[in-house]
Design an enzyme around this catalytic site. Structure first.
Site, PDB file in Angstrom:
ATOM      1  N   LYS A  98      43.491  29.680  52.591  1.00 20.68           N
ATOM      2  CA  LYS A  98      44.313  30.851  52.851  1.00 20.68           C
ATOM      3  C   LYS A  98      45.083  30.583  54.140  1.00 20.68           C
ATOM      4  CE  LYS A  98      42.983  33.433  49.499  1.00 20.68           C
ATOM      5  NZ  LYS A  98      43.916  33.962  48.498  1.00 20.68           N
ATOM      6  N   GLU A 105      51.068  28.478  47.424  1.00 22.29           N
ATOM      7  CA  GLU A 105      50.956  29.614  46.506  1.00 22.29           C
ATOM      8  C   GLU A 105      51.529  30.883  47.123  1.00 22.29           C
ATOM      9  OE1 GLU A 105      46.911  30.163  45.287  1.00 22.29           O
ATOM     10  OE2 GLU A 105      47.377  31.845  43.981  1.00 22.29           O
ATOM     11  N   ASP A 110      47.394  29.058  50.096  1.00 20.95           N
ATOM     12  CA  ASP A 110      47.743  30.338  49.492  1.00 20.95           C
ATOM     13  C   ASP A 110      48.134  31.304  50.603  1.00 20.95           C
ATOM     14  OD1 ASP A 110      46.007  32.714  47.275  1.00 20.95           O
ATOM     15  OD2 ASP A 110      48.047  32.642  48.082  1.00 20.95           O
ATOM     16  N   LYS A 150      41.316  25.093  48.498  1.00 27.31           N
ATOM     17  CA  LYS A 150      42.474  25.972  48.693  1.00 27.31           C
ATOM     18  C   LYS A 150      42.263  26.721  49.994  1.00 27.31           C
ATOM     19  CE  LYS A 150      43.626  30.404  46.661  1.00 27.31           C
ATOM     20  NZ  LYS A 150      43.920  31.152  45.411  1.00 27.31           N
ATOM     21  N   SER A 162      38.175  28.448  47.022  1.00 30.93           N
ATOM     22  CA  SER A 162      39.114  29.138  47.910  1.00 30.93           C
ATOM     23  C   SER A 162      38.423  29.393  49.245  1.00 30.93           C
ATOM     24  CB  SER A 162      39.546  30.464  47.292  1.00 30.93           C
ATOM     25  OG  SER A 162      40.422  31.132  48.165  1.00 30.93           O
ATOM     26  N   ASP A 195      51.687  33.530  41.977  1.00 31.75           N
ATOM     27  CA  ASP A 195      50.475  34.271  41.591  1.00 31.75           C
ATOM     28  C   ASP A 195      50.885  35.741  41.409  1.00 31.75           C
ATOM     29  OD1 ASP A 195      47.348  34.959  43.440  1.00 31.75           O
ATOM     30  OD2 ASP A 195      48.118  35.742  41.564  1.00 31.75           O
ATOM     31  N   GLY A 225      41.280  33.254  40.656  1.00 28.58           N
ATOM     32  CA  GLY A 225      40.026  34.019  40.727  1.00 28.58           C
ATOM     33  C   GLY A 225      40.218  35.275  41.549  1.00 28.58           C
ATOM     34  N   LYS A 265      45.973  34.552  36.015  1.00 30.77           N
ATOM     35  CA  LYS A 265      44.824  35.444  36.172  1.00 30.77           C
ATOM     36  C   LYS A 265      44.929  36.506  35.079  1.00 30.77           C
ATOM     37  CE  LYS A 265      44.588  35.322  41.245  1.00 30.77           C
ATOM     38  NZ  LYS A 265      44.879  36.110  42.459  1.00 30.77           N
TER      39      LYS A 265
HETATM   40  O1  LIG Z   1      37.466  32.261  44.067  1.00 29.98           O
HETATM   41  C1  LIG Z   1      37.851  33.431  43.881  1.00 29.98           C
HETATM   42  O2  LIG Z   1      37.479  34.172  42.955  1.00 29.98           O
HETATM   43  C2  LIG Z   1      38.875  33.985  44.847  1.00 29.98           C
HETATM   44  C3  LIG Z   1      40.097  33.125  44.830  1.00 29.98           C
HETATM   45  C4  LIG Z   1      41.147  33.737  45.712  1.00 29.98           C
HETATM   46  O3  LIG Z   1      41.424  33.228  46.781  1.00 29.98           O
HETATM   47  N1  LIG Z   1      41.692  34.868  45.271  1.00 29.98           N
HETATM   48  C5  LIG Z   1      42.701  35.516  46.093  1.00 29.98           C
HETATM   49  C6  LIG Z   1      44.059  35.231  45.548  1.00 29.98           C
HETATM   50  O4  LIG Z   1      45.028  35.619  46.197  1.00 29.98           O
HETATM   51  O5  LIG Z   1      44.144  34.528  44.548  1.00 29.98           O
HETATM   52  C7  LIG Z   1      42.349  36.960  46.217  1.00 29.98           C
HETATM   53  C8  LIG Z   1      41.286  37.256  47.005  1.00 29.98           C
HETATM   54  C9  LIG Z   1      40.871  38.574  47.162  1.00 29.98           C
HETATM   55  C10 LIG Z   1      41.536  39.581  46.475  1.00 29.98           C
HETATM   56  C11 LIG Z   1      42.600  39.256  45.670  1.00 29.98           C
HETATM   57  C12 LIG Z   1      43.015  37.927  45.528  1.00 29.98           C
END
Ligand SMILES: O=C(O)CCC(=O)N[C@@H](C(=O)O)c1ccccc1
Length: 368
Positions: free
Chosen positions: A163, A214, A189, A161, A135, A239, A291, A263
């Site tokens: 953001k 996402e 995402d 991925k 990510s 998600d 994650g 998750k």
């Molecule tokens: O690689 C990881 O653990 C993070 C993956 C990721 O982007 N998580 C995002 C999400 O929206 O899924 C997230 C980040 C920070 C806090 C919550 C969610």
């Protein structure tokens, strides 16, 4: 099983680089760990809640309070029937799924360590390695973004991925698609940053052959996601919206999601995550493991979950060094874009308790 004590450890770990999403920038991970002491041995669980209620309504201080004020007593009052009994015992409290998930994970770890069974075996894993995606946060500019993405390509990650948010979407996606080339696995995402007013704009993402988009809209707007899914080619993946297996089935049947990010913390625990995997598998809906910047404790459990047959897309199960210079467990190291599924009892990892003490932000909360 008899739980003698539930310890809550609040620790701080710096991130190797700032991580920006549509709801803010993180430079460190403040994480709540659950350590249970039971008559069959100890177990560790990690709570995925952030320090602020920006991804979901849960946050670390609220998790501490709901465990101390309500949930712990339900588990300490008398013998319980193991991890499978946790969700039913905690049902009297509405929501607080991340808090409940952390308790269940710690109890499942203690139970499976005592039984000599790994999380993967218990879940029904069919692989001994999982394909890993990564990510990438919102960057200050395109060159910085491309440098970071190139680093991950060089490290072997199988999927990127990005953001995105209004004002940072088409341009970064076009630049990364150009860097990856036509075949590279790429997804975005939005973390709820768009609305139905943005459908025409989001349709422009169809040009970039994305695996999925996402959670473009807010958690409750399942119907809006169905409208978007009919209006664009890019598959819609949910998600934040998918908080239980029944919600997942409803969203699938409404055409609001054709891929699901699972998750365990968001859905109330690994046992519900396994049920959600089964419901998606029988409906032909691909899933991948999301994650939440987990330490090696949660990462080990996520990798075990990602080894189930329906997890056909690379997950956000990156190596430990994606986020942390040093991990609470043996680090997870990427090998040809994959991570090994731990085979030892329970999560299969050993928690470095000296680091839990060193990184503690306050004394542990011990509930008996
Ligand atoms: O690689 C990881 O653990 C993070 C993956 C990721 O982007 N998580 C995002 C999400 O929206 O899924 C997230 C980040 C920070 C806090 C919550 C969610």
């Amino acid at each position: 099983m008899r739980i003698h004590a539930i310890e809550l450890h609040r620790i701080g770990m710096p991130l190797v680089r700032p991580f920006e999403t549509s709801f803010g920038v993180q430079t460190s991970r403040e994480v709540l760990l659950v350590h249970v002491r039971t008559d069959v041995g100890d177990g560790w669980g990690e709570c995925v809640a952030g320090v602020d209620p920006f991804y979901s309504s849960e946050y670390v201080s609220a998790v501490e309070d709901v465990i101390r004020s309500y949930l712990a007593q339900a588990l300490l009052a008398g013998p319980i029937g193991g991890a499978a009994a946790v969700a039913p015992l905690l049902r009297f409290v509405v929501g607080h799924r991340m808090a409940k998930a952390a308790l269940e994970a710690a109890i499942l770890d203690a139970q499976l360590r005592a039984d000599g069974v790994s999380f993967g075996s218990h879940f029904g894993a069919t692989r001994d390695r999982v394909d890993c995606g990564v990510s990438v946060g919102i960057s200050p500019n395109i060159p910085t973004l491309l440098d970071e993405v190139q680093t991950y390509i060089d490290q072997g990650y199988k999927r990127i991925k990005l953001k995105i948010k209004p004002g940072w979407d088409l341009e970064p996606v076009a630049a990364v698609r150009d860097l990856l080339g036509a075949g590279g696995l790429l997804q975005v995402d939005a973390n709820t940053a768009y609305t139905l007013d943005d459908v025409a704009h989001l349709r422009e993402l169809d040009a970039f052959e994305l695996l999925l988009i996402e959670q473009p809209f807010v958690e409750e707007d399942i119907g809006a996601h169905a409208v978007l899914a009919r209006a664009i080619e890019t598959p819609v993946c949910l998600d934040e919206s998918i908080v239980t297996t029944s919600v997942a089935v409803d969203a699938i049947e409404q055409g609001a999601t054709s891929i699901v990010n699972i998750k365990a913390g968001r859905v109330g625990g690994y046992l519900e995550a396994v049920r959600m995997h089964g419901a998606c598998l029988t409906r032909g809906i691909p899933v991948w493991c999301g994650g939440m910047l987990e330490t090696g404790i949660g990462r080990a459990a996520n990798v075990a979950l990602a080894a189930l047959p329906g997890f056909t897309l690379p997950g956000d199960t990156s190596a430990s060094d994606r986020y942390f210079a040093e991990d609470l467990t043996e680090p997870f190291v990427l090998e040809e874009g994959t991570l090994p599924v731990p085979t030892g009892p329970g999560t299969g990892v050993t928690v470095r308790e000296a680091l839990v003490r060193d990184w503690a932000l306050r004394d542990p909360l011990v509930l008996r």
